[in-house]
Design an enzyme around this catalytic site. Structure first.
Site, PDB file in Angstrom:
ATOM      1  N   SER A   1       0.816  -1.216   0.000  1.00  0.00           N
ATOM      2  CA  SER A   1       0.000   0.000   0.000  1.00  0.00           C
ATOM      3  C   SER A   1       0.843   1.257   0.000  1.00  0.00           C
ATOM      4  CB  SER A   1      -0.840   0.056   1.281  1.00  0.00           C
ATOM      5  OG  SER A   1      -1.754  -0.969   1.313  1.00  0.00           O
TER       6      SER A   1
ATOM      7  N   HIS B   1      -1.066  -2.558  -7.162  1.00  0.00           N
ATOM      8  CA  HIS B   1      -1.797  -2.234  -5.935  1.00  0.00           C
ATOM      9  C   HIS B   1      -3.302  -2.310  -6.157  1.00  0.00           C
ATOM     10  CE1 HIS B   1      -2.840   0.987  -2.704  1.00  0.00           C
ATOM     11  NE2 HIS B   1      -2.926  -0.228  -2.212  1.00  0.00           N
TER      12      HIS B   1
ATOM     13  N   GLU C   1      -3.570   0.295  -9.036  1.00  0.00           N
ATOM     14  CA  GLU C   1      -2.460   1.231  -9.261  1.00  0.00           C
ATOM     15  C   GLU C   1      -1.252   0.433  -9.731  1.00  0.00           C
ATOM     16  OE1 GLU C   1      -1.832   4.978  -6.523  1.00  0.00           O
ATOM     17  OE2 GLU C   1      -2.624   3.351  -5.315  1.00  0.00           O
TER      18      GLU C   1
ATOM     19  N   ASN D   1      -3.481   6.102  -1.521  1.00  0.00           N
ATOM     20  CA  ASN D   1      -3.245   6.184  -0.078  1.00  0.00           C
ATOM     21  C   ASN D   1      -2.565   7.484   0.352  1.00  0.00           C
ATOM     22  OD1 ASN D   1      -4.539   3.833   0.491  1.00  0.00           O
ATOM     23  ND2 ASN D   1      -2.710   2.578   0.238  1.00  0.00           N
TER      24      ASN D   1
HETATM   25  C1  LIG Z   1      -5.605   0.611   1.923  1.00  0.00           C
HETATM   26  C2  LIG Z   1      -5.206   0.472   0.493  1.00  0.00           C
HETATM   27  O1  LIG Z   1      -4.012   0.162   0.235  1.00  0.00           O
HETATM   28  C3  LIG Z   1      -6.081   0.788  -0.637  1.00  0.00           C
HETATM   29  C4  LIG Z   1      -7.545   0.537  -0.450  1.00  0.00           C
HETATM   30  O2  LIG Z   1      -8.045  -0.500  -0.768  1.00  0.00           O
HETATM   31  S1  LIG Z   1      -8.405   1.752   0.273  1.00  0.00           S
HETATM   32  C5  LIG Z   1     -10.054   1.118   0.380  1.00  0.00           C
HETATM   33  C6  LIG Z   1     -10.768   1.271  -0.912  1.00  0.00           C
HETATM   34  N1  LIG Z   1     -12.106   0.774  -0.741  1.00  0.00           N
HETATM   35  C7  LIG Z   1     -13.133   1.548  -0.417  1.00  0.00           C
HETATM   36  O3  LIG Z   1     -12.986   2.744  -0.284  1.00  0.00           O
HETATM   37  C8  LIG Z   1     -14.425   0.837  -0.213  1.00  0.00           C
HETATM   38  C9  LIG Z   1     -15.515   1.765   0.232  1.00  0.00           C
HETATM   39  N2  LIG Z   1     -16.769   1.017   0.385  1.00  0.00           N
HETATM   40  C10 LIG Z   1     -17.536   0.685  -0.668  1.00  0.00           C
HETATM   41  O4  LIG Z   1     -17.246   1.012  -1.806  1.00  0.00           O
HETATM   42  C11 LIG Z   1     -18.787  -0.090  -0.367  1.00  0.00           C
HETATM   43  O5  LIG Z   1     -19.140   0.116   0.977  1.00  0.00           O
HETATM   44  C12 LIG Z   1     -18.628  -1.648  -0.634  1.00  0.00           C
HETATM   45  C13 LIG Z   1     -18.406  -1.874  -2.131  1.00  0.00           C
HETATM   46  C14 LIG Z   1     -17.499  -2.262   0.157  1.00  0.00           C
HETATM   47  C15 LIG Z   1     -19.894  -2.355  -0.201  1.00  0.00           C
HETATM   48  O6  LIG Z   1     -20.942  -1.784  -0.909  1.00  0.00           O
HETATM   49  P1  LIG Z   1     -22.441  -1.740  -0.315  1.00  0.00           P
HETATM   50  O7  LIG Z   1     -23.291  -1.234  -1.397  1.00  0.00           O
HETATM   51  O8  LIG Z   1     -22.427  -1.052   0.985  1.00  0.00           O
HETATM   52  O9  LIG Z   1     -22.725  -3.211   0.103  1.00  0.00           O
HETATM   53  P2  LIG Z   1     -23.405  -4.395  -0.657  1.00  0.00           P
HETATM   54  O10 LIG Z   1     -24.658  -3.999  -1.364  1.00  0.00           O
HETATM   55  O11 LIG Z   1     -23.516  -5.431   0.409  1.00  0.00           O
HETATM   56  O12 LIG Z   1     -22.316  -4.841  -1.701  1.00  0.00           O
HETATM   57  C16 LIG Z   1     -22.228  -4.386  -3.025  1.00  0.00           C
HETATM   58  C17 LIG Z   1     -21.521  -5.455  -3.827  1.00  0.00           C
HETATM   59  O13 LIG Z   1     -20.201  -5.642  -3.316  1.00  0.00           O
HETATM   60  C18 LIG Z   1     -19.988  -7.003  -2.945  1.00  0.00           C
HETATM   61  N3  LIG Z   1     -19.151  -6.997  -1.742  1.00  0.00           N
HETATM   62  C19 LIG Z   1     -19.308  -6.247  -0.642  1.00  0.00           C
HETATM   63  N4  LIG Z   1     -18.332  -6.479   0.240  1.00  0.00           N
HETATM   64  C20 LIG Z   1     -17.536  -7.420  -0.328  1.00  0.00           C
HETATM   65  C21 LIG Z   1     -16.342  -8.073   0.080  1.00  0.00           C
HETATM   66  N5  LIG Z   1     -15.758  -7.787   1.254  1.00  0.00           N
HETATM   67  N6  LIG Z   1     -15.800  -8.981  -0.759  1.00  0.00           N
HETATM   68  C22 LIG Z   1     -16.358  -9.256  -1.938  1.00  0.00           C
HETATM   69  N7  LIG Z   1     -17.474  -8.659  -2.396  1.00  0.00           N
HETATM   70  C23 LIG Z   1     -18.050  -7.760  -1.597  1.00  0.00           C
HETATM   71  C24 LIG Z   1     -21.381  -7.535  -2.644  1.00  0.00           C
HETATM   72  O14 LIG Z   1     -21.424  -8.925  -2.831  1.00  0.00           O
HETATM   73  C25 LIG Z   1     -22.209  -6.823  -3.677  1.00  0.00           C
HETATM   74  O15 LIG Z   1     -22.063  -7.495  -4.920  1.00  0.00           O
HETATM   75  P3  LIG Z   1     -23.251  -7.519  -6.018  1.00  0.00           P
HETATM   76  O16 LIG Z   1     -23.467  -6.102  -6.420  1.00  0.00           O
HETATM   77  O17 LIG Z   1     -22.675  -8.361  -7.101  1.00  0.00           O
HETATM   78  O18 LIG Z   1     -24.402  -8.127  -5.346  1.00  0.00           O
HETATM   79  N1  LIG Z   2      -6.358  -3.949   3.667  1.00  0.00           N
HETATM   80  C1  LIG Z   2      -6.475  -3.182   2.598  1.00  0.00           C
HETATM   81  O1  LIG Z   2      -7.476  -2.481   2.437  1.00  0.00           O
HETATM   82  C2  LIG Z   2      -5.400  -3.177   1.578  1.00  0.00           C
HETATM   83  C3  LIG Z   2      -4.184  -3.744   1.826  1.00  0.00           C
HETATM   84  N2  LIG Z   2      -3.219  -3.739   0.853  1.00  0.00           N
HETATM   85  C4  LIG Z   2      -1.910  -4.347   1.108  1.00  0.00           C
HETATM   86  O2  LIG Z   2      -2.042  -5.747   0.923  1.00  0.00           O
HETATM   87  C5  LIG Z   2      -1.150  -6.427   1.805  1.00  0.00           C
HETATM   88  C6  LIG Z   2      -1.938  -7.389   2.661  1.00  0.00           C
HETATM   89  O3  LIG Z   2      -2.911  -6.675   3.390  1.00  0.00           O
HETATM   90  P1  LIG Z   2      -4.184  -7.400   4.019  1.00  0.00           P
HETATM   91  O4  LIG Z   2      -4.585  -8.544   3.174  1.00  0.00           O
HETATM   92  O5  LIG Z   2      -5.161  -6.346   4.339  1.00  0.00           O
HETATM   93  O6  LIG Z   2      -3.547  -7.935   5.379  1.00  0.00           O
HETATM   94  P2  LIG Z   2      -4.014  -9.162   6.273  1.00  0.00           P
HETATM   95  O7  LIG Z   2      -3.510  -8.890   7.650  1.00  0.00           O
HETATM   96  O8  LIG Z   2      -5.475  -9.427   6.069  1.00  0.00           O
HETATM   97  O9  LIG Z   2      -3.257 -10.397   5.610  1.00  0.00           O
HETATM   98  C7  LIG Z   2      -1.865 -10.532   5.572  1.00  0.00           C
HETATM   99  C8  LIG Z   2      -1.577 -12.016   5.536  1.00  0.00           C
HETATM  100  O10 LIG Z   2      -0.199 -12.204   5.269  1.00  0.00           O
HETATM  101  C9  LIG Z   2       0.253 -13.206   6.163  1.00  0.00           C
HETATM  102  N3  LIG Z   2       1.696 -13.192   6.285  1.00  0.00           N
HETATM  103  C10 LIG Z   2       2.472 -12.573   7.215  1.00  0.00           C
HETATM  104  N4  LIG Z   2       3.763 -12.849   6.982  1.00  0.00           N
HETATM  105  C11 LIG Z   2       3.801 -13.653   5.884  1.00  0.00           C
HETATM  106  C12 LIG Z   2       4.835 -14.302   5.179  1.00  0.00           C
HETATM  107  N5  LIG Z   2       6.100 -14.168   5.547  1.00  0.00           N
HETATM  108  N6  LIG Z   2       4.512 -15.063   4.123  1.00  0.00           N
HETATM  109  C13 LIG Z   2       3.234 -15.212   3.745  1.00  0.00           C
HETATM  110  N7  LIG Z   2       2.212 -14.636   4.382  1.00  0.00           N
HETATM  111  C14 LIG Z   2       2.486 -13.866   5.442  1.00  0.00           C
HETATM  112  C15 LIG Z   2      -0.480 -12.872   7.449  1.00  0.00           C
HETATM  113  O11 LIG Z   2      -0.361 -13.902   8.390  1.00  0.00           O
HETATM  114  P3  LIG Z   2      -0.352 -13.522   9.992  1.00  0.00           P
HETATM  115  O12 LIG Z   2      -1.655 -12.837  10.243  1.00  0.00           O
HETATM  116  O13 LIG Z   2      -0.223 -14.853  10.668  1.00  0.00           O
HETATM  117  O14 LIG Z   2       0.825 -12.641  10.230  1.00  0.00           O
HETATM  118  C16 LIG Z   2      -1.880 -12.683   6.897  1.00  0.00           C
HETATM  119  O15 LIG Z   2      -2.534 -13.911   6.660  1.00  0.00           O
HETATM  120  C17 LIG Z   2      -0.403  -5.339   2.587  1.00  0.00           C
HETATM  121  O16 LIG Z   2       0.778  -5.022   1.941  1.00  0.00           O
HETATM  122  C18 LIG Z   2      -1.399  -4.180   2.525  1.00  0.00           C
HETATM  123  O17 LIG Z   2      -0.784  -2.931   2.690  1.00  0.00           O
HETATM  124  C19 LIG Z   2      -3.420  -3.195  -0.382  1.00  0.00           C
HETATM  125  C20 LIG Z   2      -4.633  -2.652  -0.689  1.00  0.00           C
HETATM  126  C21 LIG Z   2      -5.719  -2.562   0.275  1.00  0.00           C
END
Ligand SMILES: CC(=O)CC(=O)SCCNC(=O)CCNC(=O)[C@H](O)C(C)(C)COP(=O)(O)OP(=O)(O)OC[C@H]1O[C@@H](n2cnc3c(N)ncnc32)[C@H](O)[C@@H]1OP(=O)(O)O
Ligand SMILES: NC(=O)C1=CN([C@@H]2O[C@H](COP(=O)(O)OP(=O)(O)OC[C@H]3O[C@@H](n4cnc5c(N)ncnc54)[C@H](OP(=O)(O)O)[C@@H]3O)[C@@H](O)[C@H]2O)C=CC1
Length: 306
Positions: free
Chosen positions: A134, A155, A167, A205
């Site tokens: 991320s 990403h 990304e 991010n």
């Molecule tokens: C941290 C990083 O590195 C980068 C990132 O990822 S940052 C995070 C980016 N993501 C976001 O910002 C998500 C923001 N949230 C949303 O867009 C919405 O709340 C959401 C899409 C998660 C759920 O949408 P919603 O309308 O509230 O829920 P819901 O109606 O239950 O779901 C819509 C669809 O998504 C699917 N869905 C929801 N959550 C899901 C999940 N965790 N896994 C798989 N599918 C999922 C549902 O099955 C549904 O599919 P259909 O349209 O095919 O039926």
């Molecule tokens: N969460 C998010 O919304 C997003 C996350 N990401 C990125 O994706 C990656 C994973 O995040 P996310 O799935 O949320 O994290 P989780 O904590 O859900 O999953 C990470 C997994 O990796 C496992 N793990 C730790 N060390 C190792 C290793 N050496 N070899 C293999 N597996 C290992 C962990 O095991 P254990 O728990 O036992 O340590 C856990 O099962 C990160 O780099 C995150 O920044 C990118 C986009 C969105």
């Protein structure tokens, strides 16, 4: 294998030859990535450090696909075929025949460096390595491998099956054919690529996480409660989730790790992680995956903790 020679004189895999893709880490992201790869017809090899994670990850993928069948979005035959394409294992020998391996383990540079060092001796020389980090420098991660030219950031967004964006981030050494193959794969997954430069936390991010961190400051300073902050941003800014709900969804450990990378990498105090975010992570209250974050998930409905 295509007959294309690149800077390190080894042939690189061509897009049409990518059949087997490895995924490291069976957490929320690794499982989502494995699911979309399998649905797009790739053979998927999924690994984690823990067999329980692999079992619960596969169960989650099965449940997602079954829900898609129930909603008429997927045929039962396609669901079974996708599940059959996913195999799992605890060590890196499962990646020996992969054309691409995507790392999606915990957001911790030391863990990722160790993974790449252990992984590369098991790979075909032409295999590409991608990371779903991320925030962490692609150039730095690439430098621990024997193939920085075959390394890049890919990403995905959470939840992977729903979110359209990927990304794509080149490190300083990433070669053009590597980029092309990963971009082609992104398109085959029916995702839209956005190219970002290799700066801390890239684009999404860099913008999103300071907003989440500010929401935690807003809570910390008592400007609003958890539910008022989330309601304000859902209804006042039309965000699908409030920032604290989203932080719990992402994982507070991941949010904090990204803020540290921004703070350290850009040396600007505006990225200082909120002390309350630090405390929640120290308490193990890292969000939905732990059953508690800014909300408590132990009951039928999430309950705000403040
Ligand atoms: C941290 C990083 O590195 C980068 C990132 O990822 S940052 C995070 C980016 N993501 C976001 O910002 C998500 C923001 N949230 C949303 O867009 C919405 O709340 C959401 C899409 C998660 C759920 O949408 P919603 O309308 O509230 O829920 P819901 O109606 O239950 O779901 C819509 C669809 O998504 C699917 N869905 C929801 N959550 C899901 C999940 N965790 N896994 C798989 N599918 C999922 C549902 O099955 C549904 O599919 P259909 O349209 O095919 O039926
Ligand atoms: N969460 C998010 O919304 C997003 C996350 N990401 C990125 O994706 C990656 C994973 O995040 P996310 O799935 O949320 O994290 P989780 O904590 O859900 O999953 C990470 C997994 O990796 C496992 N793990 C730790 N060390 C190792 C290793 N050496 N070899 C293999 N597996 C290992 C962990 O095991 P254990 O728990 O036992 O340590 C856990 O099962 C990160 O780099 C995150 O920044 C990118 C986009 C969105």
């Amino acid at each position: 294998m295509a007959d294309v020679l690149t800077q390190d004189d080894r042939p690189i895999v061509a897009s049409e030859d990518v059949k087997r893709v490895g995924v490291i880490g069976a957490g929320q992201m690794g499982c989502g990535i494995a699911q979309v790869l399998a649905q797009a017809g790739y053979e998927v090899r999924l690994s984690d450090v823990d067999q329980e994670h692999l079992d619960s990850g596969l169960a989650k993928i099965r449940k997602n696909l079954e829900r898609a069948v129930e909603r008429g979005k997927l045929s039962s035959g396609d669901k079974d075929a996708a599940l059959k394409r996913i195999s799992t294992g605890l060590d890196y020998t499962i990646f020996e025949d992969c054309e691409i391996v995507i790392e999606a383990a915990t957001e911790n540079e030391e863990i990722k460096r160790q993974i790449f060092k252990t992984l590369v001796p098991h790979l075909k020389p032409e295999a590409i390595v991608a990371t779903n980090t991320s925030s962490i420098s692609i150039t730095r991660l690439a430098s621990v491998t024997d193939r920085p030219g075959r390394f890049m950031g890919m990403h995905f967004m959470n939840p992977v099956p729903v979110m359209k964006l990927v990304e794509l981030i080149r490190g300083i050494a990433t070669e053009e054919p590597t980029f092309q193959v990963v971009r082609d794969m992104t398109m085959r997954l029916n995702k839209t690529p956005a190219v970002a430069e290799d700066f801390p936390a890239f684009i999404v991010n860099r913008i999103l996480l300071p907003m989440i961190n500010e929401a935690v400051y807003t809570l910390y300073e008592g400007v609003g409660s958890v539910s008022s902050i989330d309601t304000a941003m859902r209804l006042g800014a039309n965000h699908p989730m409030g920032p604290l709900e989203l932080a719990d969804f992402i994982g507070l450990d991941t949010c904090l790790a990204v803020m540290h990378v921004l703070y350290d990498g850009l040396a600007d105090s505006k990225y200082r992680p909120c002390p309350l975010l630090v405390k929640y992570v120290e308490a193990g209250w890292v969000g939905r995956k732990a059953g508690r974050g800014f909300y408590d998930y132990s009951g039928d409905e999430p309950v705000p903790t403040r």
